[in-house]
Design a protein around this motif. Structure first.
Motif, mmCIF file in Angstrom:
data_model
loop_
_atom_site.group_PDB
_atom_site.id
_atom_site.type_symbol
_atom_site.label_atom_id
_atom_site.label_comp_id
_atom_site.label_asym_id
_atom_site.label_seq_id
_atom_site.Cartn_x
_atom_site.Cartn_y
_atom_site.Cartn_z
ATOM 1 N N TYR A 4 0.832 -1.196 0.000
ATOM 2 C CA TYR A 4 0.000 0.000 0.000
ATOM 3 C C TYR A 4 0.872 1.254 0.000
ATOM 4 O O TYR A 4 1.982 1.249 0.532
ATOM 5 N N GLU A 5 0.311 2.305 -0.606
ATOM 6 C CA GLU A 5 0.931 3.620 -0.583
ATOM 7 C C GLU A 5 -0.039 4.542 0.147
ATOM 8 O O GLU A 5 -1.200 4.644 -0.240
ATOM 9 N N VAL A 6 0.441 5.165 1.207
ATOM 10 C CA VAL A 6 -0.393 6.048 2.014
ATOM 11 C C VAL A 6 0.201 7.449 1.935
ATOM 12 O O VAL A 6 1.374 7.646 2.243
ATOM 13 N N LEU A 7 -0.605 8.385 1.502
ATOM 14 C CA LEU A 7 -0.192 9.783 1.462
ATOM 15 C C LEU A 7 -1.070 10.525 2.451
ATOM 16 O O LEU A 7 -2.295 10.486 2.341
ATOM 17 N N TYR A 8 -0.447 11.153 3.446
ATOM 18 C CA TYR A 8 -1.242 11.911 4.402
ATOM 19 C C TYR A 8 -0.705 13.320 4.537
ATOM 20 O O TYR A 8 0.462 13.591 4.283
ATOM 21 N N ILE A 9 -1.620 14.234 4.891
ATOM 22 C CA ILE A 9 -1.310 15.655 4.946
ATOM 23 C C ILE A 9 -1.405 16.126 6.392
ATOM 24 O O ILE A 9 -2.391 15.855 7.081
ATOM 25 N N LEU A 10 -0.371 16.839 6.823
ATOM 26 C CA LEU A 10 -0.308 17.382 8.177
ATOM 27 C C LEU A 10 -0.418 18.903 8.143
ATOM 28 O O LEU A 10 -0.249 19.530 7.093
ATOM 29 N N ASN A 11 -0.653 19.485 9.290
ATOM 30 C CA ASN A 11 -0.773 20.930 9.449
ATOM 31 C C ASN A 11 0.469 21.629 8.871
ATOM 32 O O ASN A 11 1.595 21.223 9.152
ATOM 33 N N PRO A 12 0.302 22.689 8.073
ATOM 34 C CA PRO A 12 1.447 23.368 7.462
ATOM 35 C C PRO A 12 2.319 24.135 8.463
ATOM 36 O O PRO A 12 3.458 24.478 8.159
ATOM 37 N N ASN A 13 1.806 24.391 9.650
ATOM 38 C CA ASN A 13 2.559 25.154 10.650
ATOM 39 C C ASN A 13 3.452 24.269 11.523
ATOM 40 O O ASN A 13 4.131 24.784 12.404
ATOM 41 N N TYR A 14 3.445 22.971 11.286
ATOM 42 C CA TYR A 14 4.258 22.054 12.096
ATOM 43 C C TYR A 14 5.735 22.191 11.746
ATOM 44 O O TYR A 14 6.100 22.343 10.584
ATOM 45 N N SER A 15 6.571 22.085 12.782
ATOM 46 C CA SER A 15 8.016 22.086 12.569
ATOM 47 C C SER A 15 8.446 20.674 12.173
ATOM 48 O O SER A 15 7.661 19.731 12.236
ATOM 49 N N LYS A 16 9.700 20.548 11.782
ATOM 50 C CA LYS A 16 10.223 19.230 11.396
ATOM 51 C C LYS A 16 10.144 18.239 12.552
ATOM 52 O O LYS A 16 9.914 17.050 12.350
ATOM 53 N N GLU A 17 10.333 18.738 13.788
ATOM 54 C CA GLU A 17 10.268 17.854 14.958
ATOM 55 C C GLU A 17 8.846 17.331 15.158
ATOM 56 O O GLU A 17 8.648 16.160 15.481
ATOM 57 N N GLN A 18 7.859 18.192 14.971
ATOM 58 C CA GLN A 18 6.469 17.770 15.116
ATOM 59 C C GLN A 18 6.084 16.777 14.025
ATOM 60 O O GLN A 18 5.382 15.800 14.289
ATOM 61 N N ILE A 19 6.550 17.019 12.804
ATOM 62 C CA ILE A 19 6.276 16.099 11.695
ATOM 63 C C ILE A 19 6.929 14.752 11.972
ATOM 64 O O ILE A 19 6.308 13.698 11.789
ATOM 65 N N SER A 20 8.166 14.772 12.444
ATOM 66 C CA SER A 20 8.861 13.528 12.781
ATOM 67 C C SER A 20 8.141 12.778 13.893
ATOM 68 O O SER A 20 8.083 11.545 13.891
ATOM 69 N N GLY A 21 7.576 13.509 14.839
ATOM 70 C CA GLY A 21 6.824 12.887 15.919
ATOM 71 C C GLY A 21 5.589 12.162 15.408
ATOM 72 O O GLY A 21 5.297 11.040 15.821
ATOM 73 N N VAL A 22 4.861 12.800 14.496
ATOM 74 C CA VAL A 22 3.670 12.169 13.919
ATOM 75 C C VAL A 22 4.081 10.957 13.083
ATOM 76 O O VAL A 22 3.439 9.896 13.147
ATOM 77 N N MET A 23 5.171 11.101 12.319
ATOM 78 C CA MET A 23 5.648 9.980 11.508
ATOM 79 C C MET A 23 6.036 8.788 12.380
ATOM 80 O O MET A 23 5.724 7.642 12.051
ATOM 81 N N SER A 24 6.696 9.047 13.499
ATOM 82 C CA SER A 24 7.084 7.945 14.384
ATOM 83 C C SER A 24 5.852 7.320 15.034
ATOM 84 O O SER A 24 5.803 6.108 15.251
ATOM 85 N N GLU A 25 4.833 8.132 15.319
ATOM 86 C CA GLU A 25 3.577 7.626 15.870
ATOM 87 C C GLU A 25 2.896 6.671 14.884
ATOM 88 O O GLU A 25 2.453 5.579 15.261
ATOM 89 N N VAL A 26 2.859 7.063 13.612
ATOM 90 C CA VAL A 26 2.253 6.235 12.565
ATOM 91 C C VAL A 26 3.074 4.961 12.379
ATOM 92 O O VAL A 26 2.532 3.849 12.316
ATOM 93 N N SER A 27 4.395 5.104 12.308
ATOM 94 C CA SER A 27 5.275 3.941 12.139
ATOM 95 C C SER A 27 5.129 2.963 13.297
ATOM 96 O O SER A 27 5.073 1.748 13.095
ATOM 97 N N GLU A 28 5.075 3.498 14.494
ATOM 98 C CA GLU A 28 4.946 2.668 15.691
ATOM 99 C C GLU A 28 3.638 1.871 15.658
ATOM 100 O O GLU A 28 3.628 0.684 15.999
#
Length: 117
Positions: A4-28
């Motif tokens: 599967y290919e999943v494309l998801y969109i996050l808030n544009p005001n998020y910093s790289k650390e916040q984006i990485s946090g969401v990515m790790s949450e999804v991966s986990e």
């Protein structure tokens, strides 16, 4: 195997650390259910086709994954819907295993180096 290919969109005001946090949450979440992640990349901030939650831009994240069980897709959709950071998502089932673009990036870098000499 189901790819599967999943494309998801996050808030544009998020910093790289916040984006990485969401990515790790999804991966986990995916790995906790014994499924494999093939690739998880940040595409960056891009303009949206239409406003989503009053935002004109969004941070795009691409996830290539392998689910052992096709029924997990519904569980994953529920997870993404309940995740407040994810504004929108799209899940596409692939016929074959996705090719990783790592080789393309390396060959492009080699060509650039050769052209400079």
């Amino acid at each position: 195997m189901n790819y599967y290919e999943v494309l998801y969109i996050l808030n544009p005001n998020y910093s790289k650390e916040q984006i990485s946090g969401v990515m790790s949450e999804v991966s986990e979440f995916v790995e906790k259910k014994k499924h494999a992640i093939l690739n998880h990349d940040i595409w960056g901030k891009k303009q949206l086709a239409y406003n989503i939650k009053k935002h004109k831009y969004g941070n795009y994240v691409l996830l290539n994954t392998e689910f052992q069980d096709a029924n997990f897709v519904n569980e994953f959709k529920v997870f993404l819907n309940l995740n407040k950071e994810v504004m929108k998502y799209m899940i596409i089932k692939l016929d074959d295993k996705p090719s990783l673009d790592v080789n393309k990036e390396e060959s492009t870098k080699e060509n650039t180096v050769q052209e400079e000499n």
